[in-house]
Design a protein around this motif. Structure first.
Motif, PDB file in Angstrom:
ATOM      1  N   PRO A  99       0.829  -1.199   0.000  1.00 50.67           N
ATOM      2  CA  PRO A  99       0.000   0.000   0.000  1.00 50.67           C
ATOM      3  C   PRO A  99       0.869   1.257   0.000  1.00 50.67           C
ATOM      4  N   ALA A 100       0.237   2.338  -0.379  1.00 53.05           N
ATOM      5  CA  ALA A 100       0.975   3.601  -0.414  1.00 53.05           C
ATOM      6  C   ALA A 100       1.523   3.939   0.962  1.00 53.05           C
ATOM      7  N   ALA A 101       2.650   4.629   0.963  1.00 53.28           N
ATOM      8  CA  ALA A 101       3.309   4.955   2.225  1.00 53.28           C
ATOM      9  C   ALA A 101       2.401   5.814   3.091  1.00 53.28           C
ATOM     10  N   ARG A 102       2.418   5.516   4.387  1.00 51.99           N
ATOM     11  CA  ARG A 102       1.593   6.274   5.311  1.00 51.99           C
ATOM     12  C   ARG A 102       2.481   6.909   6.374  1.00 51.99           C
ATOM     13  N   PRO A 103       1.954   7.867   7.098  1.00 54.12           N
ATOM     14  CA  PRO A 103       2.754   8.464   8.167  1.00 54.12           C
ATOM     15  C   PRO A 103       3.190   7.399   9.164  1.00 54.12           C
ATOM     16  N   VAL A 104       4.407   7.532   9.674  1.00 60.16           N
ATOM     17  CA  VAL A 104       4.938   6.567  10.641  1.00 60.16           C
ATOM     18  C   VAL A 104       4.143   6.690  11.936  1.00 60.16           C
ATOM     19  N   ARG A 105       3.712   5.514  12.454  1.00 59.48           N
ATOM     20  CA  ARG A 105       2.953   5.511  13.691  1.00 59.48           C
ATOM     21  C   ARG A 105       3.660   4.626  14.700  1.00 59.48           C
ATOM     22  N   ALA A 106       3.426   4.888  15.939  1.00 54.50           N
ATOM     23  CA  ALA A 106       4.013   4.045  16.981  1.00 54.50           C
ATOM     24  C   ALA A 106       3.343   2.684  16.954  1.00 54.50           C
ATOM     25  N   ARG A 107       4.140   1.619  17.014  1.00 57.50           N
ATOM     26  CA  ARG A 107       3.600   0.264  16.997  1.00 57.50           C
ATOM     27  C   ARG A 107       2.931  -0.031  18.334  1.00 57.50           C
ATOM     28  N   VAL A 108       1.795  -0.687  18.257  1.00 60.11           N
ATOM     29  CA  VAL A 108       1.107  -1.086  19.475  1.00 60.11           C
ATOM     30  C   VAL A 108       1.782  -2.346  19.983  1.00 60.11           C
ATOM     31  N   SER A 109       2.078  -2.431  21.238  1.00 59.74           N
ATOM     32  CA  SER A 109       2.772  -3.599  21.777  1.00 59.74           C
ATOM     33  C   SER A 109       1.890  -4.834  21.695  1.00 59.74           C
ATOM     34  N   GLU A 110       2.521  -6.019  21.625  1.00 61.12           N
ATOM     35  CA  GLU A 110       1.772  -7.275  21.503  1.00 61.12           C
ATOM     36  C   GLU A 110       0.851  -7.471  22.699  1.00 61.12           C
ATOM     37  N   GLU A 111       1.293  -6.992  23.877  1.00 60.29           N
ATOM     38  CA  GLU A 111       0.480  -7.197  25.076  1.00 60.29           C
ATOM     39  C   GLU A 111      -0.857  -6.473  24.990  1.00 60.29           C
ATOM     40  N   GLU A 112      -0.925  -5.418  24.160  1.00 60.41           N
ATOM     41  CA  GLU A 112      -2.152  -4.630  24.071  1.00 60.41           C
ATOM     42  C   GLU A 112      -3.176  -5.256  23.131  1.00 60.41           C
ATOM     43  N   LEU A 113      -2.774  -6.225  22.323  1.00 62.93           N
ATOM     44  CA  LEU A 113      -3.731  -6.821  21.391  1.00 62.93           C
ATOM     45  C   LEU A 113      -4.857  -7.482  22.164  1.00 62.93           C
ATOM     46  N   PRO A 114      -6.104  -7.120  21.878  1.00 60.93           N
ATOM     47  CA  PRO A 114      -7.234  -7.605  22.674  1.00 60.93           C
ATOM     48  C   PRO A 114      -7.777  -8.946  22.188  1.00 60.93           C
ATOM     49  N   GLY A 115      -6.918  -9.833  21.743  1.00 63.79           N
ATOM     50  CA  GLY A 115      -7.374 -11.081  21.148  1.00 63.79           C
ATOM     51  C   GLY A 115      -7.789 -12.114  22.177  1.00 63.79           C
ATOM     52  N   ALA A 116      -8.565 -13.098  21.722  1.00 60.96           N
ATOM     53  CA  ALA A 116      -8.948 -14.231  22.562  1.00 60.96           C
ATOM     54  C   ALA A 116      -7.825 -15.264  22.539  1.00 60.96           C
ATOM     55  N   PRO A 117      -7.641 -16.020  23.617  1.00 63.42           N
ATOM     56  CA  PRO A 117      -6.595 -17.055  23.624  1.00 63.42           C
ATOM     57  C   PRO A 117      -6.910 -18.158  22.622  1.00 63.42           C
ATOM     58  N   LEU A 118      -5.871 -18.716  22.020  1.00 57.02           N
ATOM     59  CA  LEU A 118      -6.042 -19.799  21.050  1.00 57.02           C
ATOM     60  C   LEU A 118      -6.000 -21.142  21.755  1.00 57.02           C
ATOM     61  N   ASP A 119      -6.857 -22.044  21.317  1.00 56.70           N
ATOM     62  CA  ASP A 119      -6.903 -23.396  21.873  1.00 56.70           C
ATOM     63  C   ASP A 119      -5.830 -24.242  21.202  1.00 56.70           C
ATOM     64  N   ALA A 120      -4.910 -24.791  21.991  1.00 54.96           N
ATOM     65  CA  ALA A 120      -3.799 -25.573  21.444  1.00 54.96           C
ATOM     66  C   ALA A 120      -4.267 -26.827  20.721  1.00 54.96           C
ATOM     67  N   ARG A 121      -5.484 -27.290  21.020  1.00 54.84           N
ATOM     68  CA  ARG A 121      -5.982 -28.513  20.371  1.00 54.84           C
ATOM     69  C   ARG A 121      -6.441 -28.257  18.944  1.00 54.84           C
ATOM     70  N   PHE A 122      -6.794 -27.015  18.636  1.00 52.32           N
ATOM     71  CA  PHE A 122      -7.391 -26.709  17.337  1.00 52.32           C
ATOM     72  C   PHE A 122      -6.305 -26.372  16.315  1.00 52.32           C
ATOM     73  N   THR A 123      -5.752 -27.386  15.710  1.00 50.81           N
ATOM     74  CA  THR A 123      -4.736 -27.225  14.674  1.00 50.81           C
ATOM     75  C   THR A 123      -5.192 -27.939  13.405  1.00 50.81           C
ATOM     76  N   PHE A 124      -4.480 -27.714  12.309  1.00 49.50           N
ATOM     77  CA  PHE A 124      -4.809 -28.411  11.072  1.00 49.50           C
ATOM     78  C   PHE A 124      -4.564 -29.912  11.207  1.00 49.50           C
ATOM     79  N   GLU A 125      -3.570 -30.277  12.012  1.00 49.65           N
ATOM     80  CA  GLU A 125      -3.260 -31.693  12.173  1.00 49.65           C
ATOM     81  C   GLU A 125      -4.398 -32.441  12.872  1.00 49.65           C
ATOM     82  N   SER A 126      -5.148 -31.769  13.739  1.00 53.65           N
ATOM     83  CA  SER A 126      -6.240 -32.428  14.459  1.00 53.65           C
ATOM     84  C   SER A 126      -7.586 -32.243  13.767  1.00 53.65           C
ATOM     85  N   PHE A 127      -7.587 -31.574  12.627  1.00 56.17           N
ATOM     86  CA  PHE A 127      -8.842 -31.341  11.893  1.00 56.17           C
ATOM     87  C   PHE A 127      -9.057 -32.475  10.898  1.00 56.17           C
TER      88      PHE A 127
END
Length: 451
Positions: A92-120
């Motif tokens: 994409p076209a260049a955008r103004p430089v922004r401060a990166r949000v730290s990984e700890e701030e990502l509001p994601g849900a935890p992933l289940d270790a059982r749910f992989t392609f190998e177990s599907f």
């Protein structure tokens, strides 16, 4: 084996798989190694190799054996030349430089270790969804955006979402992959409004490389959340970032979802996870048994038990897996062999509940198979007699064998009005008394569906 012999094998494969399939899937293969019954090929991508293995592996092994080179196993590796030649997505076209949000701030849900392609466990009902998910999990250029997975409860949508996230994090640890439910998205947005941090919210969600939202139907009817989701969606697509969405129904069938969002969701690849068939359910049970044997050592599983469960419990995979978990736990506690009688006693409530469950989709498929018509025609607008009569039979059976209302049945038949369903049901009821062939067809279909 020389490349000349491989060339002869490829000529034979053209006849077996057809010119179009050969050009797409066989011609790009490059034989790199053949030793001790193992044939190794270089392929453009991992997805490519997985697809060839599943769909053309048997053909290739058969033709190699016919050419005097027996092969027990095929292996595929991504060739360095092929990798270098892969197209690179336009940045994409260049955008103004922004401060990166730290990984700890990502509001994601935890992933289940059982749910992989190998177990599907892959079968016909979920083959396309699995292949599309594997393609997205490879990373690289965005080929379809968004990937929209939909289907009923317990068919594997969340499993595939988690598997994509796991694979992306393993292959591309530099990517910021965010997986969360639509409810969590709404909660974070409401919290940002309350704390007057809407700009921080926007920056947070627009900074990810892959956004994965589960159960998007939850935001239907919530105007402010839909507005923000729409703008987030557009910003990520414009930045060539991958989006993966799941829901319990197709985008066009989600009530109270804004038309502009429906249109956006339909612009990528929309994939339906169909209800499980017998073979897929049996495969899932067999995989679970292999897992449980390490926990419940010494337990004996009698022949026919898994086949019985796969035949009787057709509601969804979660119920199926729960039944097997209960069965193994009960047999372990009482110290008995897992027999058919034990399964019937231990799972009596689940079996009774499953007997009452029959999906409209399953009825449609059985009727289409019985009358040898396409499922798309059965649901579609065509009014030919050869299609209209089977459609009415399916409507009648849906009314008789499921607790669904007439408007809901109408929606499953291409969005038809409930009065159309009523007319179809009455027509079949009238014909049953005079048409012995139709009566026999209905009796047979009932037996197939309820057996």
């Amino acid at each position: 084996m020389t490349n000349e012999t491989w060339g002869q094998v490829r000529e034979e494969l053209i006849k077996r798989v057809g010119k179009h399939n050969y050009t797409t899937w066989i011609e790009p293969l490059k034989l790199s190694h053949l030793k001790n019954g193992v044939a190794r090929f270089e392929v453009p991508t991992t997805f490519f190799g997985d697809w060839v293995q599943r769909n053309y592996g048997d053909h290739i092994r058969t033709q190699l054996s016919s050419a005097g080179t027996p092969v027990d196993r095929l292996e595929f590796s991504v060739g360095t030349a092929a990798t270098a030649a892969r197209p690179v997505a336009a940045k994409p076209a260049a955008r103004p430089v922004r401060a990166r949000v730290s990984e700890e701030e990502l509001p994601g849900a935890p992933l289940d270790a059982r749910f992989t392609f190998e177990s599907f466990v892959v079968g016909k009902p979920n083959e396309l969804a699995h292949a599309a998910a594997r393609r997205v999990a490879e990373g690289g250029p965005v080929t379809f955006n968004p990937l929209f997975l939909y289907g009923g409860v317990g068919l594997g949508k969340t499993h595939l979402m988690h598997a994509i996230a796991h694979d992306l994090q393993a292959r591309h640890p530099e990517l910021r992959v965010l997986y969360l439910s639509a409810e969590q998205f709404m909660y974070r947005f409401v919290q940002a409004l309350r704390d007057r941090q809407v700009m921080d919210f926007k920056e947070l969600f627009r900074s990810v490389d892959v956004l994965m939202v589960d159960d998007v139907q939850f935001i239907a009817g919530k105007d402010s959340t839909q507005e923000e989701f729409f703008h987030t969606f557009n910003a990520l697509v414009d930045a060539n970032k991958q989006i993966v969405i799941s829901a319990d129904r197709a985008p066009g069938e989600i009530k109270d979802l804004e038309d502009r969002i429906k249109s956006r969701l339909q612009c990528g690849l929309v994939v339906d996870l169909h209800p499980t068939d017998y073979e897929l359910r049996l495969g899932i049970l067999q995989q679970k048994v292999d897992f449980y044997r390490s926990q419940y050592r010494g337990l004996v599983l009698a022949d026919g038990v898994l086949e019985f469960l796969a035949h009787r419990i057709t509601t969804n995979v979660r119920v199926l897996e729960g039944a097997l978990t209960r069965l193994f736990a009960f047999a372990s506690l009482v110290g008995r062999e897992i027999t058919l009688d034990l399964a019937q006693d231990c799972l009596a409530d689940i079996l009774r509940s499953s007997d009452r469950k029959l999906s409209i989709e399953e009825i449609q498929r059985k009727v289409a198979e019985h009358y040898n018509v396409r499922l798309s025609d059965l649901i579609g607008p065509k009014r030919l007699r050869t299609i209209a009569r089977p459609r009415q039979v399916a409507m009648y059976l849906a009314k008789q064998l499921t607790p669904r209302s007439l408007p809901e049945i109408g929606r499953r038949f291409g969005g038809r009005d409930h009065t159309t369903i009523m007319h179809g049901v009455r027509k079949i009821e009238e014909l049953m008394t005079t048409d012995s062939q139709l009566a026999d067809d209905l009796q047979l279909l009932r037996r197939l569906l309820q057996g």
